[in-house]
Scaffold this motif. Structure first.
Motif, PDB file in Angstrom:
ATOM      1  N   SER A  93       0.836  -1.212   0.000  1.00 20.92           N
ATOM      2  CA  SER A  93       0.000   0.000   0.000  1.00 20.92           C
ATOM      3  C   SER A  93       0.862   1.248   0.000  1.00 20.92           C
ATOM      4  CB  SER A  93      -0.931  -0.007   1.207  1.00 20.92           C
ATOM      5  OG  SER A  93      -1.683  -1.193   1.204  1.00 20.92           O
ATOM      6  N   SER A  94       1.955   1.198   0.724  1.00 19.48           N
ATOM      7  CA  SER A  94       2.863   2.349   0.767  1.00 19.48           C
ATOM      8  C   SER A  94       3.412   2.644  -0.620  1.00 19.48           C
ATOM      9  CB  SER A  94       4.020   2.075   1.721  1.00 19.48           C
ATOM     10  OG  SER A  94       3.525   1.769   2.999  1.00 19.48           O
ATOM     11  N   GLY A 142      -0.471   0.182   6.687  1.00 21.66           N
ATOM     12  CA  GLY A 142      -0.458  -0.588   7.926  1.00 21.66           C
ATOM     13  C   GLY A 142      -0.813   0.210   9.164  1.00 21.66           C
ATOM     14  N   SER A 167      10.354   2.841   1.260  1.00 24.49           N
ATOM     15  CA  SER A 167       9.113   3.614   1.108  1.00 24.49           C
ATOM     16  C   SER A 167       8.635   4.212   2.421  1.00 24.49           C
ATOM     17  CB  SER A 167       8.016   2.745   0.503  1.00 24.49           C
ATOM     18  OG  SER A 167       8.476   2.170  -0.686  1.00 24.49           O
TER      19      SER A 167
HETATM   20  N1  LIG Z   1      11.121   0.734   7.476  1.00 26.17           N
HETATM   21  C1  LIG Z   1      10.273   0.769   6.458  1.00 26.17           C
HETATM   22  N2  LIG Z   1       8.958   0.754   6.699  1.00 26.17           N
HETATM   23  C2  LIG Z   1       8.098   0.789   5.662  1.00 26.17           C
HETATM   24  C3  LIG Z   1       8.578   0.854   4.340  1.00 26.17           C
HETATM   25  N3  LIG Z   1       7.490   0.864   3.510  1.00 26.17           N
HETATM   26  C4  LIG Z   1       6.400   0.810   4.300  1.00 26.17           C
HETATM   27  N4  LIG Z   1       6.746   0.754   5.595  1.00 26.17           N
HETATM   28  C5  LIG Z   1       5.804   0.580   6.708  1.00 26.17           C
HETATM   29  O1  LIG Z   1       5.400  -0.715   6.837  1.00 26.17           O
HETATM   30  C6  LIG Z   1       4.060  -0.797   7.290  1.00 26.17           C
HETATM   31  C7  LIG Z   1       3.201  -1.618   6.378  1.00 26.17           C
HETATM   32  O2  LIG Z   1       3.087  -0.958   5.153  1.00 26.17           O
HETATM   33  P1  LIG Z   1       1.875  -1.232   4.137  1.00 26.17           P
HETATM   34  O3  LIG Z   1       2.095  -0.415   2.939  1.00 26.17           O
HETATM   35  O4  LIG Z   1       0.576  -1.104   4.814  1.00 26.17           O
HETATM   36  O5  LIG Z   1       2.118  -2.731   3.814  1.00 26.17           O
HETATM   37  P2  LIG Z   1       1.143  -3.725   3.066  1.00 26.17           P
HETATM   38  O6  LIG Z   1       0.470  -4.540   4.072  1.00 26.17           O
HETATM   39  O7  LIG Z   1       2.020  -4.545   2.186  1.00 26.17           O
HETATM   40  O8  LIG Z   1       0.182  -2.914   2.264  1.00 26.17           O
HETATM   41  C8  LIG Z   1       3.584   0.634   7.386  1.00 26.17           C
HETATM   42  O9  LIG Z   1       3.609   1.032   8.698  1.00 26.17           O
HETATM   43  C9  LIG Z   1       4.581   1.420   6.552  1.00 26.17           C
HETATM   44  O10 LIG Z   1       4.754   2.718   7.020  1.00 26.17           O
HETATM   45  C10 LIG Z   1       9.983   0.867   4.126  1.00 26.17           C
HETATM   46  O11 LIG Z   1      10.499   0.924   3.007  1.00 26.17           O
HETATM   47  N5  LIG Z   1      10.811   0.844   5.210  1.00 26.17           N
END
Ligand SMILES: Nc1nc2c(ncn2[C@@H]2O[C@H](COP(=O)(O)OP(=O)(O)O)[C@@H](O)[C@H]2O)c(=O)[nH]1
Ligand SMILES: [Mg+2]
Length: 552
Positions: A67-68, A82, A219
């Motif tokens: 999603s990010s 998330g 991201s």
């Molecule tokens: N450390 C880190 N955290 C990230 C990164 N990308 C996303 N996050 C975090 O990981 C969590 C899950 O991200 P999300 O996009 O909801 O993941 P999804 O479940 O695959 O859609 C969120 O709290 C984001 O802020 C990254 O590149 N590095």
């Protein structure tokens, strides 16, 4: 249109399989194999006749950053990340407002789809999808992903440095790998190391991607290190043109058509061939000949017994003297042929029919259509045999002996009457002449010699044909024996014949199914194997599993 052709092919193949299953030729699993061939395509999502966008989806486990990534692409928070919702059941579609989405995947809960429209020219020809997490505890999420998969051109497989090895997504990648173009992203690269990229690449090599595109992104929302994100966006944009979409489309359809052709061919191999039926019929001939001979032998004593009961009717030359105890009632001849086909005979028949089923199985002929028909044989064998025994016994008793025997028998009967009469006439004539002569010239009248000779003559003229007549009377016992033997062998012949007829009928059914299968296959010509990894597009080639490995 190719998509329609695929649909029709799929429908006809499924209908054929269903028909074959109903008549027992295919199993539920065989039909399932045909029906599970993918007939859905990305094109279906869009109004026909319009130029459709490239369908790209983020695919991966919970919290890896799908999603990010979409939000980063959109430049705004279109998908919930998330922070708001740890495991997402939601599908977010990010698409240009000019695109007409005709329908969403079947059985897809509409309230779970969030469509974010944009006017950004950069992403004009791309439909982005943020898919549900494939590894959530809620298994319906995986189901949602599976519903979407067939409609997607490019899958961006997002992993995190911590979790790229034992991912549920990996299994899906291996199962569906060859159907899509794949791009790999290790997100959360701020926590990653170069060795992990190499390791991941090596795993992908093993999965069939010779030179996979593996991009690393960071991201995090606030600040992030320089990464491959732009390259990711750029790579996808380079594919979003009419030519490449068409290429992917053609590839997808020909893969599906090929799969349908393969499953159809596999299915015809399940229903036996002309050779297998010829072998089955020949086998039946051999085993039935042997069994019929055994049955004739094994039932011979019963037939002998029954025939013997007719011996009492055959009055011999001196019937009265033969009977030692005349007060005992003569045993009545029995015509109860039903007792001949006994349990032993039925068991032998059951065994030989079981043997036929085993042979059918060995010849890869389904036994389901055969079994009920053979049950009919098992049920009717006794009746058929009895019928033949009765008919044959009756006609044999009606005309015992051979035609010559019967002619001589009748002739001697006639002679036994005519000859003594002739002799008597002659004697009478001599008496009359003698009387007349003795009246004309009185002398000795016929005398004692004449009387003796005349009597002897008459008696001989009667006795010889009478004895012969008695002696030549055709034997009822023999007639009964012959009748019963013929009846039994006719009955056995009928069992053999009826069983053969069954195998012939099944063969005809099989041929009909086979022909229909061929017709369908021919109608939808086997597509050329997909173009050799699109030589004009190196990027695309790197995203596809090499054909040789996809066949596995
Ligand atoms: N450390 C880190 N955290 C990230 C990164 N990308 C996303 N996050 C975090 O990981 C969590 C899950 O991200 P999300 O996009 O909801 O993941 P999804 O479940 O695959 O859609 C969120 O709290 C984001 O802020 C990254 O590149 N590095
Ligand atoms: Mg998400």
């Amino acid at each position: 249109m190719a998509t329609d052709q695929l649909r029709r092919f799929y429908q006809q193949a499924s209908a054929w399989a269903e028909e074959a299953r109903q008549s027992g030729w295919l199993s539920e699993t065989d039909v399932e194999r045909i029906k599970s061939v993918e007939a859905r395509t990305p094109t279906e999502l869009f109004e026909s006749g319009t130029q459709r966008p490239l369908v790209v989806a983020f695919f991966g486990g919970t919290g890896v950053g799908k999603s990010s990534l979409l939000n980063r692409l959109a430049g705004q928070a279109v998908a919930r990340t998330g922070v708001e919702r740890p495991t997402s059941r939601e599908v977010t579609i990010y698409v240009h407002k000019s695109v007409q989405i005709q329908k969403l995947p079947e059985e897809f809960p509409v309230d779970k789809v969030k469509i974010a429209l944009h006017q950004e020219q950069n992403n004009h020809d791309i439909l982005w999808i943020d898919m549900p997490d494939i590894d959530s505890i809620d298994t319906s999420n995986k189901q949602l992903v599976l519903e979407w998969l067939p409609h997607i051109d490019v899958l961006i497989y997002v992993v995190s440095p911590e979790r790229y090895r034992d991912d549920r997504g990996w299994r899906l990648l291996l199962e569906h790998g060859h159907r899509h173009a794949w791009l790999f992203v290790i997100n959360q690269w701020d926590k990653g190391q170069e060795s992990q990229r190499e390791d991941f690449t090596r795993l992908l090599n093993e999965a069939g991607f010779k030179h996979p595109i593996v991009l690393c992104t960071d991201s995090r929302e606030k600040e992030h290190a320089p990464d491959d994100f732009e390259k990711l966006a750029q790579t996808i944009r380079s594919l979003a043109n009419e030519h490449t979409i068409q290429q992917l489309e053609t590839r997808g359809i020909s893969l599906r058509m090929q799969e349908l052709h393969n499953t159809l061919t596999q299915a015809t191999e399940k229903i036996g061939s002309d050779e297998s039926f010829a072998a089955l019929q020949q086998h039946w001939q051999v085993i039935w000949d042997t069994t019929a001979a055994e049955l004739e032998q094994g039932l011979a004593w019963k037939i002998d017994n029954m025939a013997e009961s007719f011996a009492s009717r055959d009055t011999g030359l001196l019937p009265r003297f033969k009977k030692s105890a005349p007060e005992q009632p003569a045993s009545k001849p029995t015509t109860d042929t039903e007792t001949i086909w006994d349990n032993w005979a039925q068991t032998r028949l059951n065994d030989v029919l079981d043997n036929l089923i085993v042979e059918a199985d060995a010849q890869a002929i389904p036994t389901a259509p055969l079994r009920p028909k053979l049950s009919e044989i098992r049920k009717n064998a006794k009746g058929w045999t009895d019928n033949h025994l009765q008919t044959s016994l009756r006609s044999a008793l009606l005309k015992p002996g051979t035609a010559l025997q019967r002619f001589i028998y009748h002739s001697t009967g006639v002679l036994a009457t005519i000859l003594p009469l002739a002799a008597l006439s002659w004697v009478g004539y001599r008496v009359l002449v003698g009387y007349y002569q003795s009246a004309a010239a009185p002398g000795q009248y016929l005398g004692i010699n004449f009387t003796t000779h005349s009597l002897l003559l008459v008696v001989t003229a009667w006795l010889i044909p009478w004895l012969a007549h008695r002696k030549l009377k055709p034997s009822l016992q023999k007639a009964a024996l012959r009748g019963l033997q013929t009846g039994l062998s006719d009955g056995l012949a009928e069992i053999g014949q009826q069983t053969r007829k069954i195998t012939e009928e099944l063969h005809q059914q099989q041929q009909k199914l086979h022909r229909k299968n061929e017709q369908i296959s021919q109608q939808y010509a086997e597509p050329e194997p997909p173009a050799p990894q699109s030589s004009d597009n190196k990027t695309l080639a790197r995203m596809l599993i090499a054909e040789s490995t996809s066949d596995k």
